[in-house]
Design a protein around this motif. Sequence first.
Motif, short mmCIF file in Angstrom:
data_model
loop_
_atom_site.label_atom_id
_atom_site.label_comp_id
_atom_site.label_asym_id
_atom_site.label_seq_id
_atom_site.Cartn_x
_atom_site.Cartn_y
_atom_site.Cartn_z
N ARG A 99 17.69 59.92 -14.64
CA ARG A 99 18.81 59.94 -13.69
C ARG A 99 19.74 58.75 -13.92
NH1 ARG A 99 20.78 57.40 -9.85
NH2 ARG A 99 19.11 55.84 -9.95
N ALA A 100 19.16 57.55 -14.06
CA ALA A 100 19.96 56.34 -14.25
C ALA A 100 20.71 56.37 -15.59
CB ALA A 100 19.07 55.10 -14.16
N SER A 153 11.71 60.59 -14.29
CA SER A 153 12.75 61.19 -13.46
C SER A 153 13.84 60.17 -13.12
CB SER A 153 12.14 61.76 -12.19
OG SER A 153 13.13 62.27 -11.33
N GLU A 154 13.42 58.97 -12.74
CA GLU A 154 14.38 57.94 -12.36
C GLU A 154 15.13 57.40 -13.58
OE1 GLU A 154 16.66 55.48 -10.01
OE2 GLU A 154 15.38 57.21 -9.50
N ARG A 178 22.39 51.65 -16.45
CA ARG A 178 22.35 52.69 -17.50
C ARG A 178 21.78 52.13 -18.80
NH1 ARG A 178 27.65 56.14 -19.62
NH2 ARG A 178 26.47 57.79 -20.72
N HIS A 185 10.90 66.32 -22.46
CA HIS A 185 12.13 65.60 -22.09
C HIS A 185 12.99 65.28 -23.32
CE1 HIS A 185 10.34 64.99 -18.12
NE2 HIS A 185 9.24 64.53 -18.72
N GLY A 218 21.83 58.89 -17.06
CA GLY A 218 22.89 59.88 -17.01
C GLY A 218 24.01 59.52 -16.05
N ASN A 219 23.90 58.40 -15.38
CA ASN A 219 24.94 57.95 -14.44
C ASN A 219 26.08 57.31 -15.24
OD1 ASN A 219 26.53 56.88 -12.43
ND2 ASN A 219 24.82 56.02 -11.26
#
Length: 340
Positions: free
Chosen positions: A40-41, A36-37, A53, A76, A43-44
């Motif tokens: 998220r990172a 999850s983390e 990233r 995923h 996709g930043n």
Amino acid sequence: LTFLRRSAGLPHAVIAVLSAERHGASGGKLFTACMSEALRAAGNESPTTWMQRVHALNLLRMIFLDSAFVLLVMPHAGMGFLLALRALSCQDSWAVRNSGTLLFAALLERVLRQRRVKEESSDTSCDDVNGIGARAFFARAPELRSFLLSALHPTLETKSVLATYPILLLMSRLVPSPSSDPTEDELLESFVPLVRSYASSRELRVRTVAASALVPLIAPPALPAFLLDLATELRMVASHNRAHGLLLQLRALVVHASSSLERESIGHLVEALEPSLARLAHPCNTVRAALAHLLTMLAPLAPPFKLSRVYESVQSAVSTTSSVTGLDASLYRTELHRLE
């Protein structure tokens, strides 16, 4: 964290911790939180967080490649491809693009199960037994479909090759998946005009991979009519790039379906190509070499009585080959002599 090549030992350290956790079919708490983390990172897209990233993309690459997590990462896979493709189009950081390239290659190997793929020029198609069908792929990764459709839109064709080539490459690694469901056919048909438009690309490699990307999108029952449509368009095309792209698309489709196409369908295709035989005298060696190559493939498959015009045109072209020079001249001569 500092910037290190491929994040140095960081991904290996994280994987060592994740491997020590006992997890069920859906993964343990650590694995779920880590994915999850990392997603998220990765996709930043903020320019100020490019380093995080890069580390997240490198970590995802190692997780996808690790055989211990092969079943856990499959849900995923779609998001992984999405993040990799977005990283490849990043204009602000070479490091992000590099990490995106590595993740993209890892996903092609792990998710599509195609570690070694022969060059398109070898006239071999993807392995339909080991490959994943186009419908099955988009069923597993529904979030990818809308992104790919928007990224391939004709108005965006002027974008960098780095943004479009990986998408076409991904689609070229899929295989046709026959289905009798009209709804599923429509899901793929929306890609056909977009991929077909890249026959006009100025980049040779884009035209080549676009031809391969078209193969999994055409349902087998619709293939004969689609081939005739391409051959009909070829008659009226003035652009060298477009003509070459159409010939590559015809060749890719015929190569893949040569064993399933009926002899009658091949005969109709040869007839449809007769007005284009004049391109054997085309000033562009690349175009006439592609046409000669296509005819070389069709000749053994077509009814003999359909080939008289072809052989007449070939004999006429052979008489002038000694004066042909320049790029692809030797390839053109080779293909013509194979037809004699």
